[in-house]
Design a protein around this motif. Structure first.
Motif, PDB file in Angstrom:
ATOM      1  N   GLY A 131      40.606  51.008  37.284  1.00  0.00           N
ATOM      2  CA  GLY A 131      41.319  50.208  38.281  1.00  0.00           C
ATOM      3  C   GLY A 131      40.323  49.576  39.234  1.00  0.00           C
ATOM      4  O   GLY A 131      39.310  50.190  39.586  1.00  0.00           O
ATOM      5  N   ILE A 132      40.615  48.341  39.632  1.00  0.00           N
ATOM      6  CA  ILE A 132      39.717  47.633  40.559  1.00  0.00           C
ATOM      7  C   ILE A 132      40.567  46.873  41.564  1.00  0.00           C
ATOM      8  O   ILE A 132      41.662  46.402  41.221  1.00  0.00           O
ATOM      9  CB  ILE A 132      38.750  46.714  39.772  1.00  0.00           C
ATOM     10  N   ASP A 133      40.078  46.780  42.809  1.00  0.00           N
ATOM     11  CA  ASP A 133      40.889  46.138  43.850  1.00  0.00           C
ATOM     12  C   ASP A 133      39.965  45.648  44.965  1.00  0.00           C
ATOM     13  O   ASP A 133      38.865  46.175  45.153  1.00  0.00           O
ATOM     14  CB  ASP A 133      41.907  47.139  44.419  1.00  0.00           C
ATOM     15  N   VAL A 134      40.456  44.656  45.707  1.00  0.00           N
ATOM     16  CA  VAL A 134      39.694  44.154  46.867  1.00  0.00           C
ATOM     17  C   VAL A 134      39.896  45.041  48.100  1.00  0.00           C
ATOM     18  O   VAL A 134      39.185  44.885  49.089  1.00  0.00           O
ATOM     19  CB  VAL A 134      40.091  42.699  47.212  1.00  0.00           C
ATOM     20  N   LEU A 147      42.174  34.255  36.783  1.00  0.00           N
ATOM     21  CA  LEU A 147      42.524  34.359  35.355  1.00  0.00           C
ATOM     22  C   LEU A 147      41.288  34.212  34.466  1.00  0.00           C
ATOM     23  O   LEU A 147      41.165  34.917  33.454  1.00  0.00           O
ATOM     24  CB  LEU A 147      43.578  33.307  34.990  1.00  0.00           C
ATOM     25  N   ALA A 148      40.366  33.326  34.860  1.00  0.00           N
ATOM     26  CA  ALA A 148      39.145  33.130  34.060  1.00  0.00           C
ATOM     27  C   ALA A 148      38.339  34.436  34.014  1.00  0.00           C
ATOM     28  O   ALA A 148      37.794  34.808  32.971  1.00  0.00           O
ATOM     29  CB  ALA A 148      38.308  32.006  34.648  1.00  0.00           C
ATOM     30  N   GLU A 149      38.288  35.140  35.134  1.00  0.00           N
ATOM     31  CA  GLU A 149      37.539  36.405  35.184  1.00  0.00           C
ATOM     32  C   GLU A 149      38.207  37.479  34.319  1.00  0.00           C
ATOM     33  O   GLU A 149      37.539  38.233  33.609  1.00  0.00           O
ATOM     34  CB  GLU A 149      37.431  36.882  36.640  1.00  0.00           C
ATOM     35  N   LYS A 150      39.539  37.544  34.391  1.00  0.00           N
ATOM     36  CA  LYS A 150      40.247  38.519  33.538  1.00  0.00           C
ATOM     37  C   LYS A 150      39.977  38.203  32.067  1.00  0.00           C
ATOM     38  O   LYS A 150      39.729  39.101  31.260  1.00  0.00           O
ATOM     39  CB  LYS A 150      41.762  38.486  33.826  1.00  0.00           C
ATOM     40  N   SER A 151      40.015  36.916  31.736  1.00  0.00           N
ATOM     41  CA  SER A 151      39.779  36.517  30.355  1.00  0.00           C
ATOM     42  C   SER A 151      38.327  36.827  29.942  1.00  0.00           C
ATOM     43  O   SER A 151      38.083  37.335  28.847  1.00  0.00           O
ATOM     44  CB  SER A 151      40.077  35.020  30.221  1.00  0.00           C
ATOM     45  N   LEU A 183      41.609  47.511  31.875  1.00  0.00           N
ATOM     46  CA  LEU A 183      41.173  47.218  33.244  1.00  0.00           C
ATOM     47  C   LEU A 183      42.391  46.728  34.011  1.00  0.00           C
ATOM     48  O   LEU A 183      43.015  45.729  33.637  1.00  0.00           O
ATOM     49  CB  LEU A 183      40.083  46.126  33.256  1.00  0.00           C
ATOM     50  N   ASP A 184      42.742  47.435  35.090  1.00  0.00           N
ATOM     51  CA  ASP A 184      43.889  47.071  35.919  1.00  0.00           C
ATOM     52  C   ASP A 184      43.363  46.410  37.195  1.00  0.00           C
ATOM     53  O   ASP A 184      42.860  47.096  38.098  1.00  0.00           O
ATOM     54  CB  ASP A 184      44.712  48.337  36.231  1.00  0.00           C
ATOM     55  N   VAL A 185      43.465  45.071  37.240  1.00  0.00           N
ATOM     56  CA  VAL A 185      42.906  44.306  38.363  1.00  0.00           C
ATOM     57  C   VAL A 185      43.952  44.237  39.481  1.00  0.00           C
ATOM     58  O   VAL A 185      45.079  43.807  39.253  1.00  0.00           O
ATOM     59  CB  VAL A 185      42.507  42.882  37.907  1.00  0.00           C
ATOM     60  N   GLN A 238      36.060  38.009  43.599  1.00  0.00           N
ATOM     61  CA  GLN A 238      35.526  36.795  42.957  1.00  0.00           C
ATOM     62  C   GLN A 238      35.097  37.082  41.525  1.00  0.00           C
ATOM     63  O   GLN A 238      35.692  36.584  40.582  1.00  0.00           O
ATOM     64  CB  GLN A 238      34.309  36.265  43.751  1.00  0.00           C
ATOM     65  N   ARG A 239      34.043  37.902  41.384  1.00  0.00           N
ATOM     66  CA  ARG A 239      33.518  38.168  40.041  1.00  0.00           C
ATOM     67  C   ARG A 239      33.737  39.636  39.696  1.00  0.00           C
ATOM     68  O   ARG A 239      33.280  40.528  40.434  1.00  0.00           O
ATOM     69  CB  ARG A 239      32.026  37.822  39.994  1.00  0.00           C
TER      70      ARG A 239
END
Ligand SMILES: C[S@@+](CC[C@H](N)C(=O)[O-])C[C@H]1O[C@@H](n2cnc3c(N)ncnc32)[C@H](O)[C@@H]1O
Length: 230
Positions: free
Chosen positions: A78-81, A134-138, A56-58, A104-105
């Motif tokens: 891939g995900i982006d705002v 970082l918490a969401e990536k984790s 997942l590439d944030v 956010q989530r």
């Protein structure tokens, strides 16, 4: 920078970067290749030479890095705002999957991905949201999986110059490798380390070998910071 501000760059992302690094004589593709080499090394180390993890590439933007790393990963999401960037990415790279989200989530279940990545994204995320980012990536990385960030090194003068010349970096808040490592530990990640790279203006094998020896030296133009999900 607000969520959709990258929308105005979706059709000229690479050109804007090229303009800001022209003084160095290097092309944008040089930096993509440097990152691709580092990511391939990281994947070999953590998943084995023959295994291809899902990724997942944030903050993937227009997916400019994906042609350089697609042979390393089984699947790239891939995900982006920036919704315009995501539309552009999907148009240019139909072999991968792209999604827009609210910053956010992440819209995935816990423990979904072998690896999550964010390349030059944290410095655009408001500081008060770093912890959640970082918490969401984790959260969406599986136990034993890898959380990786690649960032500009604020100590490198050429990096600072290119950031100063880049219009979409106007309000970037650069963070150094030590601070990033602390943040990764705070996010309860294990085996945290960072490595600097882009010490030389070439991707030739002998220089890459020398660069691997210098990875501890906090002077390379970029760094990679990594933590493992417990
Ligand atoms: C400098 S671009 C990097 C794009 C891509 N990672 C690359 O290296 O080519 C930064 C990207 O981060 C995105 N971004 C900013 N804040 C974000 C957030 N909270 N979550 C995800 N993406 C974000 C922007 O929309 C933009 O596409």
């Amino acid at each position: 920078m607000s969520k959709q501000e990258f929308n105005e760059y979706h059709h000229k992302y690479s050109k804007t970067v090229e303009d800001s690094i022209r003084f160095s004589g290097l092309e944008h593709s040089f930096f993509h290749l440097s990152k691709a080499h580092k990511l391939k090394e990281l994947v070999s180390l953590n998943f084995g030479v023959t295994n291809r993890p899902n990724l997942l590439d944030v903050g993937c933007g227009v997916g400019a890095l994906h042609p350089y790393i697609e042979s390393t990963f089984e699947k790239i999401i891939g995900i982006d705002v920036s919704s315009a960037s995501i539309i552009e990415a999907a148009k240019n790279h139909p072999q991968h999957s792209y999604l827009h989200y609210d910053g956010q989530r992440l819209p995935f279940d816990d423990n979904t991905f072998d690896m999550t990545l964010a390349v030059c994204v944290m410095h655009h995320v408001p500081k008060e949201l770093w912890e959640n980012f970082l918490a969401e990536k984790s959260r969406v990385t599986r136990p034993g999986g890898v959380v990786c960030l690649i960032e500009h090194n604020p100590v490198n003068p050429a990096t600072r110059l290119s950031v100063a010349r880049c219009p979409f970096d106007a309000d970037a808040v650069l963070l150094g490798a030590r601070q990033m490592r602390q943040r990764l530990k705070f996010a309860s990640l294990d085996s945290v380390f960072s490595e600097h790279f882009v010490f030389f203006p070439t991707n030739n094998a002998p220089f890459r070998a020398l660069e691997r020896k210098l990875k501890w030296l906090p002077l390379g133009a970029q760094y990679l910071a990594v933590g493992k999900k417990k």
